[in-house]
Design an enzyme around this catalytic site. Structure first.
Site, mmCIF file in Angstrom:
data_model
loop_
_atom_site.group_PDB
_atom_site.id
_atom_site.type_symbol
_atom_site.label_atom_id
_atom_site.label_comp_id
_atom_site.label_asym_id
_atom_site.label_seq_id
_atom_site.Cartn_x
_atom_site.Cartn_y
_atom_site.Cartn_z
ATOM 1 N N ASP A 80 -15.810 -17.853 -38.587
ATOM 2 C CA ASP A 80 -15.670 -18.233 -37.179
ATOM 3 C C ASP A 80 -14.429 -17.616 -36.560
ATOM 4 O O ASP A 80 -13.468 -17.268 -37.242
ATOM 5 C CB ASP A 80 -15.631 -19.750 -37.027
ATOM 6 C CG ASP A 80 -14.438 -20.391 -37.733
ATOM 7 O OD1 ASP A 80 -14.130 -19.968 -38.860
ATOM 8 O OD2 ASP A 80 -13.824 -21.320 -37.164
ATOM 9 N N ASP A 141 -9.006 -12.212 -37.066
ATOM 10 C CA ASP A 141 -8.916 -13.526 -37.691
ATOM 11 C C ASP A 141 -10.289 -14.191 -37.604
ATOM 12 O O ASP A 141 -10.599 -14.811 -36.612
ATOM 13 C CB ASP A 141 -7.851 -14.356 -36.972
ATOM 14 C CG ASP A 141 -7.676 -15.752 -37.508
ATOM 15 O OD1 ASP A 141 -8.159 -16.035 -38.609
ATOM 16 O OD2 ASP A 141 -7.050 -16.574 -36.810
ATOM 17 N N GLU A 175 -13.423 -22.764 -39.939
ATOM 18 C CA GLU A 175 -12.028 -22.872 -40.352
ATOM 19 C C GLU A 175 -11.122 -23.126 -39.161
ATOM 20 O O GLU A 175 -10.153 -23.890 -39.250
ATOM 21 C CB GLU A 175 -11.602 -21.586 -41.077
ATOM 22 C CG GLU A 175 -10.225 -21.651 -41.743
ATOM 23 C CD GLU A 175 -9.071 -21.237 -40.840
ATOM 24 O OE1 GLU A 175 -7.910 -21.417 -41.244
ATOM 25 O OE2 GLU A 175 -9.328 -20.741 -39.720
ATOM 26 N N GLU A 176 -11.435 -22.504 -38.036
ATOM 27 C CA GLU A 176 -10.558 -22.594 -36.864
ATOM 28 C C GLU A 176 -10.521 -23.993 -36.252
ATOM 29 O O GLU A 176 -9.612 -24.303 -35.488
ATOM 30 C CB GLU A 176 -10.993 -21.579 -35.800
ATOM 31 C CG GLU A 176 -10.846 -20.124 -36.220
ATOM 32 C CD GLU A 176 -9.406 -19.668 -36.334
ATOM 33 O OE1 GLU A 176 -8.495 -20.492 -36.119
ATOM 34 O OE2 GLU A 176 -9.181 -18.487 -36.644
#
Length: 408
Positions: A80, A141, A175-176
């Protein structure tokens, strides 16, 4: 390792923003679609036991090509991108042989990546750098991490003369938004230890994260016609203002660095009748972390005492803890990464992560997982960039780590 750029540019075409508001797993359908594509790619390059579960977790195995038993190592990245800025229609540009000057990202909107604001870009003078068009984030990222891991796996498959033990590959959703490890099956993954490729600039090696919590502050006001409101109205907007200003003004992200902790006000929803404040709380030191959680609760308590009624409710929830206490138990995982960087002419930079990674949670789930650089800078925003050489060296690092474990 030249394929890493092509892979990266392909991955960022897929919008995989996660969502703070969604209760689904994963929080957005596009992540699951991307996971399936990655699963097919892993099969195509020759990995075994490839799986994509209904929650969007991708796992695969590169089988050992040596006879002796060595630890099974994992390499993990997240699929993500941050909800902080759009990841739709990312339009990257490669600045070739960067000349050390400001980079105009969007002439029409006068969006410029300025060296006086982002001086770290000068470290990459003469290199090719991938930047945005100023309208979106870039997605390094952590799609740089994914590209680096897959490129390294393909390289090892194509170069059987490089000896390695069993390698596990894992890609996680969400994850974010702090949910990347929620449904990660450590037993199924089958690694003895792992590394996330979710760090910043080249050389970063991280085995410390924040201790992290989130706090929701609900304020119940009382609305009365302003013409007759004296001693009757409770304006939740003003109470919210009091709450915000009671916390230390210098203990915020924009005024802290290194090992300093903070309170970060993420959002305010406010009107006379009700207000909602959302904070995150961060500190490396566990004792100070616990004190911060009590401090924010105490602000609510004092306001309630002042108004002589329960108008403020503060709910605090832990998110993850500093993985250092778990990594220290198996210090060799950091030592090997350090030695691997040295072996490929990278100067290791041991820094604390002013944030968190999936490795924070995984380390407390029995899978020690320090973090390696993925190469990008200025994550979560329009000024995000990643040098091509940094991605290539990250892929090379994965190969070297695998090789060093085989030779232990």
């Amino acid at each position: 390792m030249k394929d890493v750029l092509e892979r990266f540019l392909g991955y960022i075409k897929v919008d995989t923003q996660s969502s703070e508001e969604s209760d689904t797993v994963p929080t957005t359908k596009t992540q699951l679609e991307f996971a399936k594509k990655l699963g097919e790619e892993l099969k195509a390059i020759g990995l075994k036991d490839v799986s994509v579960d209904e929650s969007g977790y991708v796992m695969a195995t590169l089988e050992s090509n040596i006879d002796k038993k060595v630890p099974a190592i994992g390499f993990i990245a997240h699929m993500d991108t941050s909800p902080d800025l759009s990841g739709t229609n990312i339009n990257p540009r490669i600045v070739e042989k960067y000349d050390g000057q400001d980079i105009v990202l969007n002439k029409e909107k006068n969006i410029v990546l300025k060296i006086n604001e982002f001086p770290e870009i000068l470290e990459y003078k003469g290199q090719d750098i991938v930047v945005t068009d100023g309208n979106t984030l870039l997605g390094a990222d952590d799609k740089a991490g994914i590209a680096e891991i897959i490129t390294a796996m393909e390289y090892l498959i194509n170069h059987p003369e490089i000896k390695h033990g069993t390698i596990k590959v894992g890609f996680t959703p969400d994850e974010e938004v702090g949910k990347g490890a929620d449904h990660f099956d450590v037993k199924k993954f089958g690694a003895d230890l792992a590394y996330t490729l979710d760090g910043g600039g080249i050389g970063e090696l991280e085995c410390e994260t924040f201790n992290a919590a989130k706090a929701k502050v609900i304020i119940e006001g009382r609305n009365v016609h302003p013409g007759s409101a004296k001693n009757k109205m409770t304006n939740a907007v003003l109470v919210a203002n009091k709450f915000i200003n009671t916390l230390p003004e210098n203990e915020v992200p924009e005024r802290t660095e290194g090992y300093e902790g903070f309170f970060h006000l993420l959002s305010v929803k406010s009107e006379v009748e009700t207000a909602e404040l959302n904070y995150i709380i961060r500190d490396f030191d566990r004792k100070k972390f616990e004190e911060r959680k009590e401090q924010i609760k105490e602000v609510g308590k004092k306001i309630n005492e002042e108004y002589n009624k329960e108008i403020v409710c503060v709910k605090v929830e832990d998110q993850y803890y500093n993985m250092k206490e778990k990594i220290d138990e198996v210090k060799y995982v950091v030592d090997i990464a350090y030695d691997a960087m040295k072996a490929i002419d990278i100067e290791p930079i041991l820094v604390p992560i002013r944030g968190g990674t999936d490795g924070s949670r995984l380390s407390f789930m029995g899978l020690p997982t320090p973090n390696l650089f993925a190469g990008g800078h200025n994550f979560h925003g329009r000024f995000e960039f990643v040098p091509v050489l940094s991605m290539e060296k990250a892929a090379e690092l994965v190969v070297k780590i695998a090789e060093l474990y085989a030779n232990r």
